[in-house]
Design an enzyme around this catalytic site. Structure first.
Site: not given
Length: 260
Positions: A61-62, A65
């Protein structure tokens, strides 16, 4: 006239961290233990599988980003270590790893927190800012679909029940993470998607509340009526992939091995 050199991402900045590989190894070994019934205590093996799988999804998820920010103009991402998938490199390990795991243990809810520091001033264009915020939840959605595919393809009739239950519970965490994180609440990615399109005055007024957004959402979910409606919606979505509710509940029961 002097020229400031632009620091580009080096190969070492994106080398996968041994820590992340270790977490993946725990997920693989514990998943194998559940599948083969090698572990006498299914609950503890399911716990390890779900927690390690959840942490893997948080790292991805990170990473989404960070990778989106890199390609949108923030070339400082590499030197911060975000491309290595190492959870220890996050700016707020408490928000990104510890609290989400605690939320899972306490209530079976997947709530990732934002942790990569992006130098927004390097990025031009509102669409790029929105895409960076959307990238994380989209990874959770993709992860959820992959976990639910076995059910859609009829694995219920052939795969071990305990393993399918673990998959179902982990998939449910991904669905809840995606849905909740897409809410337009300050501090969550959903707000990050719409923020570039708001007026400067509105952004300044909302900014002080961003640090409380994650906890506020979790608190609202403790309201019984809200909790019931929310999970009814989650089960409906998972039903599109033929994931039985009983498997999700069984997976959560196995996950909480200390209660058995």
């Amino acid at each position: 006239m002097s020229v400031t050199p632009i620091r580009r991402t080096r190969h070492g900045d994106s080398r996968i961290s041994p820590i992340f590989l270790g977490i993946v190894a725990v997920m693989a070994v514990s998943g194998w233990a559940v599948w083969t019934e090698f572990a006498s205590d299914h609950g503890f093996a399911v716990f390890l599988f779900v927690v390690s799988g959840w942490v893997v999804s948080l790292c991805l998820h990170e990473y989404a980003h960070a990778r989106s920010a890199l390609h949108s103009g923030d070339i400082s991402i590499g030197e911060k270590g975000y491309l290595t998938l190492n959870p220890l490199k996050y700016t707020h390990a408490l928000l990104s790893i510890v609290l989400p795991v605690v939320f899972v243990i306490m209530g079976g809810i997947g709530l990732p927190g934002g942790a990569v520091f992006i130098e927004r001033g390097r990025i031009r264009g509102r669409w790029r800012h929105s895409l960076i915020s959307a990238a994380g939840p989209l990874v959770n959605l993709l992860f959820a679909v992959l976990l639910m595919l076995p059910f859609a393809l009829g694995a219920v009739d052939t795969w071990p029940t305990e393993f399918l239950a673990a998959l179902a519970f982990l998939a449910m965490l991904q669905v809840t993470a995606a849905v909740l994180n897409l809410l337009p609440v300050p501090g969550l990615d959903g707000y990050g998607i719409v923020e570039p399109w708001l007026s400067y005055q509105t952004r300044r007024q909302v900014e002080p509340f961003a640090q409380f957004g994650l906890l506020a959402v979790f608190g609202v979910l403790w309201i019984p009526s809200v909790n019931v409606k929310f999970f009814d919606a989650v089960y409906t979505v998972m039903g599109w992939f033929h994931v039985p509710e009983d498997y999700i509940r069984f997976g959560y029961t196995l996950f909480r091995f200390w209660k058995n």
